[in-house]
Design a protein around this motif. Structure first.
Motif, PDB file in Angstrom:
ATOM      1  N   PHE A   1       0.163   6.696  -6.473  1.00 39.12           N
ATOM      2  CA  PHE A   1      -1.017   7.405  -7.214  1.00 39.12           C
ATOM      3  C   PHE A   1      -1.004   8.769  -6.678  1.00 39.12           C
ATOM      4  N   PHE A   2      -0.648   9.353  -5.602  1.00 44.82           N
ATOM      5  CA  PHE A   2      -0.538  10.757  -5.366  1.00 44.82           C
ATOM      6  C   PHE A   2       0.016  11.598  -6.413  1.00 44.82           C
ATOM      7  N   GLN A   3       1.076  11.047  -6.920  1.00 44.80           N
ATOM      8  CA  GLN A   3       2.075  11.840  -7.882  1.00 44.80           C
ATOM      9  C   GLN A   3       1.432  11.833  -9.301  1.00 44.80           C
ATOM     10  N   ALA A   4       0.568  10.499  -9.403  1.00 47.40           N
ATOM     11  CA  ALA A   4       0.115  10.449 -10.883  1.00 47.40           C
ATOM     12  C   ALA A   4      -1.221  11.470 -10.958  1.00 47.40           C
ATOM     13  N   ALA A   5      -1.756  11.492  -9.630  1.00 48.88           N
ATOM     14  CA  ALA A   5      -2.903  12.427  -9.643  1.00 48.88           C
ATOM     15  C   ALA A   5      -2.535  13.893  -9.358  1.00 48.88           C
ATOM     16  N   HIS A   6      -1.332  14.234  -9.405  1.00 44.90           N
ATOM     17  CA  HIS A   6      -0.700  15.782  -9.326  1.00 44.90           C
ATOM     18  C   HIS A   6      -1.732  16.647  -9.957  1.00 44.90           C
ATOM     19  N   GLY A   7      -2.386  17.816  -9.569  1.00 48.31           N
ATOM     20  CA  GLY A   7      -2.914  18.687 -10.176  1.00 48.31           C
ATOM     21  C   GLY A   7      -4.476  18.360 -10.495  1.00 48.31           C
ATOM     22  N   GLY A   8      -4.772  17.084 -10.089  1.00 46.88           N
ATOM     23  CA  GLY A   8      -5.803  16.536 -10.346  1.00 46.88           C
ATOM     24  C   GLY A   8      -6.868  15.973  -9.276  1.00 46.88           C
ATOM     25  N   THR A   9      -7.463  14.845  -9.526  1.00 46.99           N
ATOM     26  CA  THR A   9      -8.283  14.369  -8.627  1.00 46.99           C
ATOM     27  C   THR A   9      -7.949  12.796  -8.311  1.00 46.99           C
ATOM     28  N   LEU A  10      -7.741  12.548  -6.846  1.00 44.25           N
ATOM     29  CA  LEU A  10      -7.418  11.121  -6.460  1.00 44.25           C
ATOM     30  C   LEU A  10      -8.750  10.428  -6.089  1.00 44.25           C
ATOM     31  N   PHE A  11      -9.371   9.614  -6.672  1.00 47.55           N
ATOM     32  CA  PHE A  11     -10.781   8.967  -6.141  1.00 47.55           C
ATOM     33  C   PHE A  11     -10.306   7.395  -5.411  1.00 47.55           C
TER      34      PHE A  11
ATOM     35  N   MET B   1       0.762  -1.156  -0.048  1.00 46.82           N
ATOM     36  CA  MET B   1      -0.107  -0.022  -0.021  1.00 46.82           C
ATOM     37  C   MET B   1       0.821   1.182   0.058  1.00 46.82           C
ATOM     38  N   GLU B   2       1.801   1.401   0.880  1.00 50.39           N
ATOM     39  CA  GLU B   2       2.630   2.601   0.866  1.00 50.39           C
ATOM     40  C   GLU B   2       3.441   2.868  -0.394  1.00 50.39           C
ATOM     41  N   SER B   3       3.872   2.012  -1.019  1.00 42.96           N
ATOM     42  CA  SER B   3       4.561   2.111  -2.016  1.00 42.96           C
ATOM     43  C   SER B   3       3.545   2.445  -3.312  1.00 42.96           C
ATOM     44  N   GLU B   4       2.563   1.801  -3.423  1.00 39.23           N
ATOM     45  CA  GLU B   4       1.525   1.995  -4.436  1.00 39.23           C
ATOM     46  C   GLU B   4       1.056   3.393  -4.071  1.00 39.23           C
ATOM     47  N   PHE B   5       0.659   3.915  -2.883  1.00 40.33           N
ATOM     48  CA  PHE B   5       0.148   5.378  -2.857  1.00 40.33           C
ATOM     49  C   PHE B   5       1.277   6.554  -3.027  1.00 40.33           C
ATOM     50  N   PHE B   6       2.439   6.182  -2.519  1.00 36.18           N
ATOM     51  CA  PHE B   6       3.402   7.431  -2.407  1.00 36.18           C
ATOM     52  C   PHE B   6       4.505   6.975  -3.595  1.00 36.18           C
TER      53      PHE B   6
END
Length: 461
Positions: free
Chosen positions: A229-239, A207-212
């Motif tokens: 996931f947080f970096q992938a959603a930078h500027g957008g929305t994380l659902f 989980m930690e590596s997938e999210f951060f």
């Protein structure tokens, strides 16, 4: 009083409200360098007068002011019906003030000491909001004319104009992800990524590596840097779908990331800023999860700034014909043939069904009916709802339905058939099968193990 538009053609105007001259000067210099026209005032009374005159595209306000507070000013702007996003500057570490501001209708907040890059990102987002009088963005649609859905669409329109975290509640299959996409597509972040994450489908150890994300060499197999996931959603929305399935240890890390707007990759020594809007959903009752100790109260407080409840399909029965027609058209488009139609009796059968799986179940019923009927008109028997126990009424003579054994054996047999059907339909993709069944990946994995279902549908020893 008639409002006068004081805008210079081509220029965007920002109203700054802060009683500290140094902060006003810093904000004004930063905004002017962004090509904006700025008016700075030190009291709520002055700000109300300027705002009422009109012509502003954004307002930045401090929380504590000599003649009032920022929350009262946010509510004042909302009461005037002005299409003016208001961002609040809060004291460092004051999570309560930030949440209160968002609940009051603020567009977003920035904490003191003001990080200029974060401020610029906030300003750019606020100034990119679509005109609320323009038609909604095309793409995802929430179909239906029932009163519950009209209320949902109205609230989605309001939520799209803020950056507040949103908690979407509702039963499985009721359209929670669609609502999240609509909030994203009609808001300031619509040009940036929408990243959906099924929290129940991620192994706890990853989980930690997938999210951060992680740095090269952080652990065995980490042969390169990888974004999360947080970096992938930078500027957008994380659902975050099925957020209630997050383990408590991960909930702590998620809370910090949301509050600080910074994340640290696994193996990294420093944190990186991230700009994401968090929207979460679950079919579980998060408040009850908090009471049971399965979900952190502080994280619930940060995620549940505004709640959007998706109504079950049984509360929107008048929308079933419209939804069914749209689904049949989509099925026809995928197969390349003409769209099937429902007989009047079939419509009546659907209207009398309670749809425990909601819209997702309606889609599955119609896909099965089209595949099995082999005709252009779908009749009640093609829906096969009687097999699911719909509208069967009491058994003649008051007897019980023959379960072919004990009740647990009968229920296990039905559950096994449903799982095998879903696995076969998805090519044994367990994540997709879980979504089709309206349960989490973990729940499906447990049921597969309990029922002894092998990788190809055979029973295991």
């Amino acid at each position: 009083m008639k409002r006068i538009d004081r805008r210079v053609p081509g220029e965007r105007r920002v109203l700054v409200l802060d009683d500290e001259p140094d902060i006003r000067e810093l904000l004004e210099l930063t905004l002017v360098k962004m090509g904006l026209q700025v008016e700075a005032v030190g009291t709520v009374a002055e700000a109300k007068e300027r705002a009422a005159a009109g012509g502003f595209d954004l307002c930045l306000t401090d929380m504590r002011l000599p003649d009032g507070d920022g929350l009262a000013f946010v509510r004042h702007i909302a009461s005037l019906g002005l299409d003016l996003p208001v961002a609040v500057i809060t004291a460092h570490g004051s999570a309560e003030n930030a949440v209160a501001a968002l609940k009051a209708g603020a567009f977003d907040y920035v904490a003191k000491p003001v990080a200029l890059e974060q401020l610029r990102a906030l300003v750019r987002a606020a100034l990119s909001l679509p005109d609320r009088h323009l038609p909604a963005a095309r793409g995802s649609q929430l179909m239906g004319d029932s009163e519950p859905l009209r209320r949902v669409r109205e609230l989605i329109g309001k939520l799209a104009r803020t950056q507040a975290p949103v908690y979407i509640s509702g039963e499985s299959g009721s359209g929670k992800e669609l609502a999240a996409r609509l909030i994203h597509e009609n808001g300031a972040r619509r040009e940036q990524p929408f990243v959906p994450v099924n929290c129940g489908a991620i192994p706890e150890s990853l989980m930690e590596s997938e999210f951060f994300g992680y740095r090269k060499g952080a652990f065995t197999g980490a042969d390169r840097d990888r974004a999360g996931f947080f970096q992938a959603a930078h500027g957008g929305t994380l659902f975050l779908d099925e957020v209630a399935d997050l383990p408590l240890a991960m909930q702590v890390k998620l809370l910090r990331a949301i509050q600080e707007k910074r994340v640290r990759k696994v193996g990294a020594t420093q944190e990186d800023p991230v700009d994401v809007r968090v929207v979460c959903a679950t079919h579980q009752d998060l408040a009850k999860c908090v009471e049971a100790g399965r979900f952190r109260q502080d994280l619930f407080y940060r995620l549940n700034v505004i709640e959007l409840n998706m109504p079950p399909l049984r509360e929107c029965r008048e929308d079933i014909p419209l939804l069914a027609e749209s689904i049949l058209q989509r099925i026809a488009g995928a197969t390349g043939g003409p769209a099937a139609s429902l007989s009047e009796a079939a419509f009546q059968t659907l209207a009398g069904y309670d749809f425990p799986g909601n819209i997702r179940e309606l889609e599955n019923i119609l896909e099965r009916a089209v595949a099995l009927s082999g005709a252009q008109e779908i009749r009640p028997e093609n829906l096969r709802l009687a097999a699911a126990g719909v509208n069967e009424g009491p058994v003649a003579g008051g007897g019980a339905i023959d379960a072919g054994g004990s009740l647990p054996e009968y229920l296990d047999r039905i559950e096994r058939e449903a799982i095998l059907h879903a696995l076969g339909k998805t090519g044994y993709n367990r994540t997709a099968a879980a979504r089709l069944l309206g349960i989490t990946f973990r729940q499906l994995r447990y049921r597969i193990q309990r029922l002894g279902i092998g990788e190809t549908g055979d029973e295991t020893d």
